[in-house]
Design a protein around this motif. Structure first.
Motif, short mmCIF file in Angstrom:
data_model
loop_
_atom_site.label_atom_id
_atom_site.label_comp_id
_atom_site.label_asym_id
_atom_site.label_seq_id
_atom_site.Cartn_x
_atom_site.Cartn_y
_atom_site.Cartn_z
N ARG A 1 0.84 -1.20 0.00
CA ARG A 1 0.00 0.00 0.00
C ARG A 1 0.87 1.26 0.00
O ARG A 1 0.61 2.21 -0.74
N VAL A 2 1.93 1.25 0.81
CA VAL A 2 2.85 2.39 0.85
C VAL A 2 3.54 2.55 -0.50
O VAL A 2 3.67 3.67 -1.01
N GLN A 3 3.98 1.44 -1.09
CA GLN A 3 4.64 1.51 -2.39
C GLN A 3 3.68 1.99 -3.49
O GLN A 3 4.09 2.71 -4.40
N LEU A 4 2.42 1.61 -3.38
CA LEU A 4 1.40 2.07 -4.33
C LEU A 4 1.25 3.58 -4.25
O LEU A 4 1.25 4.28 -5.27
N PHE A 5 1.11 4.10 -3.04
CA PHE A 5 0.97 5.55 -2.87
C PHE A 5 2.23 6.28 -3.33
O PHE A 5 2.15 7.38 -3.89
N TRP A 6 3.40 5.69 -3.10
CA TRP A 6 4.64 6.30 -3.54
C TRP A 6 4.71 6.37 -5.07
O TRP A 6 5.12 7.38 -5.64
N GLY A 7 4.30 5.30 -5.74
CA GLY A 7 4.28 5.30 -7.19
C GLY A 7 3.32 6.35 -7.75
O GLY A 7 3.63 7.04 -8.72
N ILE A 8 2.15 6.46 -7.12
CA ILE A 8 1.18 7.47 -7.55
C ILE A 8 1.74 8.87 -7.33
O ILE A 8 1.60 9.75 -8.19
N ALA A 9 2.41 9.08 -6.19
CA ALA A 9 2.99 10.40 -5.90
C ALA A 9 4.08 10.76 -6.92
O ALA A 9 4.16 11.92 -7.36
N LEU A 10 4.89 9.79 -7.30
CA LEU A 10 5.92 10.05 -8.31
C LEU A 10 5.31 10.45 -9.65
O LEU A 10 5.76 11.40 -10.29
N CYS A 11 4.28 9.73 -10.06
CA CYS A 11 3.61 10.05 -11.34
C CYS A 11 2.99 11.44 -11.29
O CYS A 11 3.14 12.23 -12.24
N ALA B 1 3.84 13.95 -9.39
CA ALA B 1 4.90 14.96 -9.35
C ALA B 1 5.46 15.19 -10.75
O ALA B 1 5.72 16.34 -11.13
N GLY B 2 5.64 14.13 -11.52
CA GLY B 2 6.14 14.29 -12.89
C GLY B 2 5.16 15.05 -13.76
O GLY B 2 5.55 15.93 -14.53
N ILE B 3 3.89 14.74 -13.63
CA ILE B 3 2.87 15.46 -14.40
C ILE B 3 2.83 16.92 -13.96
O ILE B 3 2.69 17.83 -14.79
N GLY B 4 2.98 17.15 -12.67
CA GLY B 4 3.02 18.53 -12.16
C GLY B 4 4.18 19.32 -12.73
O GLY B 4 4.04 20.52 -13.00
N VAL B 5 5.31 18.67 -12.93
CA VAL B 5 6.47 19.35 -13.53
C VAL B 5 6.12 19.82 -14.93
O VAL B 5 6.44 20.94 -15.32
N GLY C 1 7.57 6.44 -11.49
CA GLY C 1 6.28 6.13 -10.87
C GLY C 1 5.56 4.98 -11.55
O GLY C 1 5.01 4.10 -10.89
N VAL C 2 5.60 4.96 -12.87
CA VAL C 2 4.96 3.87 -13.61
C VAL C 2 5.67 2.55 -13.34
O VAL C 2 5.02 1.51 -13.15
N LYS C 3 6.99 2.59 -13.26
CA LYS C 3 7.74 1.37 -12.94
C LYS C 3 7.39 0.88 -11.54
O LYS C 3 7.20 -0.32 -11.32
N LYS C 4 7.29 1.80 -10.59
CA LYS C 4 6.92 1.43 -9.23
C LYS C 4 5.53 0.81 -9.20
O LYS C 4 5.30 -0.21 -8.55
N LEU C 5 4.58 1.41 -9.91
CA LEU C 5 3.22 0.88 -9.95
C LEU C 5 3.20 -0.50 -10.61
O LEU C 5 2.46 -1.39 -10.17
N HIS C 6 4.00 -0.68 -11.65
CA HIS C 6 4.07 -1.98 -12.32
C HIS C 6 4.62 -3.04 -11.38
O HIS C 6 4.11 -4.17 -11.33
N ASP C 7 5.67 -2.71 -10.64
CA ASP C 7 6.25 -3.65 -9.69
C ASP C 7 5.26 -4.01 -8.58
O ASP C 7 5.17 -5.17 -8.18
N VAL C 8 4.53 -3.03 -8.10
CA VAL C 8 3.54 -3.29 -7.05
C VAL C 8 2.44 -4.19 -7.60
O VAL C 8 1.99 -5.13 -6.92
N TYR C 9 2.03 -3.97 -8.82
CA TYR C 9 0.99 -4.80 -9.44
C TYR C 9 1.46 -6.24 -9.56
O TYR C 9 0.71 -7.18 -9.27
N LYS C 10 2.72 -6.44 -9.99
CA LYS C 10 3.25 -7.80 -10.13
C LYS C 10 3.32 -8.49 -8.77
O LYS C 10 2.98 -9.67 -8.65
N LYS C 11 3.74 -7.77 -7.72
CA LYS C 11 3.81 -8.36 -6.39
C LYS C 11 2.41 -8.68 -5.86
O LYS C 11 2.22 -9.69 -5.18
N TYR C 12 1.46 -7.82 -6.17
CA TYR C 12 0.09 -8.03 -5.71
C TYR C 12 -0.51 -9.27 -6.37
O TYR C 12 -1.23 -10.05 -5.73
N LYS C 13 -0.20 -9.48 -7.63
CA LYS C 13 -0.72 -10.65 -8.35
C LYS C 13 -0.13 -11.95 -7.81
O LYS C 13 -0.79 -12.99 -7.88
#
Length: 76
Positions: free
Chosen positions: A6-16, A18-22, A61-73
């Motif tokens: 859950r923490v890693q999911l929120f971190w991945g979302i925050a990174l994405c 932040a990048g969009i905000g830039v 962020g997308v890589k982090k979300l992908h890794d979290v998804y793989k671990k969740y599966k």
């Protein structure tokens, strides 16, 4: 384990986000940067740096979300 995902999911979302905000912030900040005389010769490099920062944040962020998804599966 689930709390860590859950923490890693929120971190991945925050990174994405932040990048969009830039990307949204660059057009607002660049006129101020252009008004600084010392930066006029390096304005192309500054543009490149800002856009590279945004791309790296989104890709990370997308890589982090992908890794979290793989671990969740893999969870039972």
């Amino acid at each position: 384990m689930k709390n860590n995902l859950r923490v890693q999911l929120f971190w991945g979302i925050a990174l994405c986000l932040a990048g969009i905000g830039v990307f949204f912030r660059i057009p607002q900040v660049m006129p101020q940067v252009k008004s600084i005389p010392q930066f006029l010769n390096a304005i192309g490099f500054i543009y490149f740096s800002f856009y590279l920062l945004g791309i790296l944040l989104v890709v990370g962020g997308v890589k982090k979300l992908h890794d979290v998804y793989k671990k969740y599966k893999k969870m039972p």
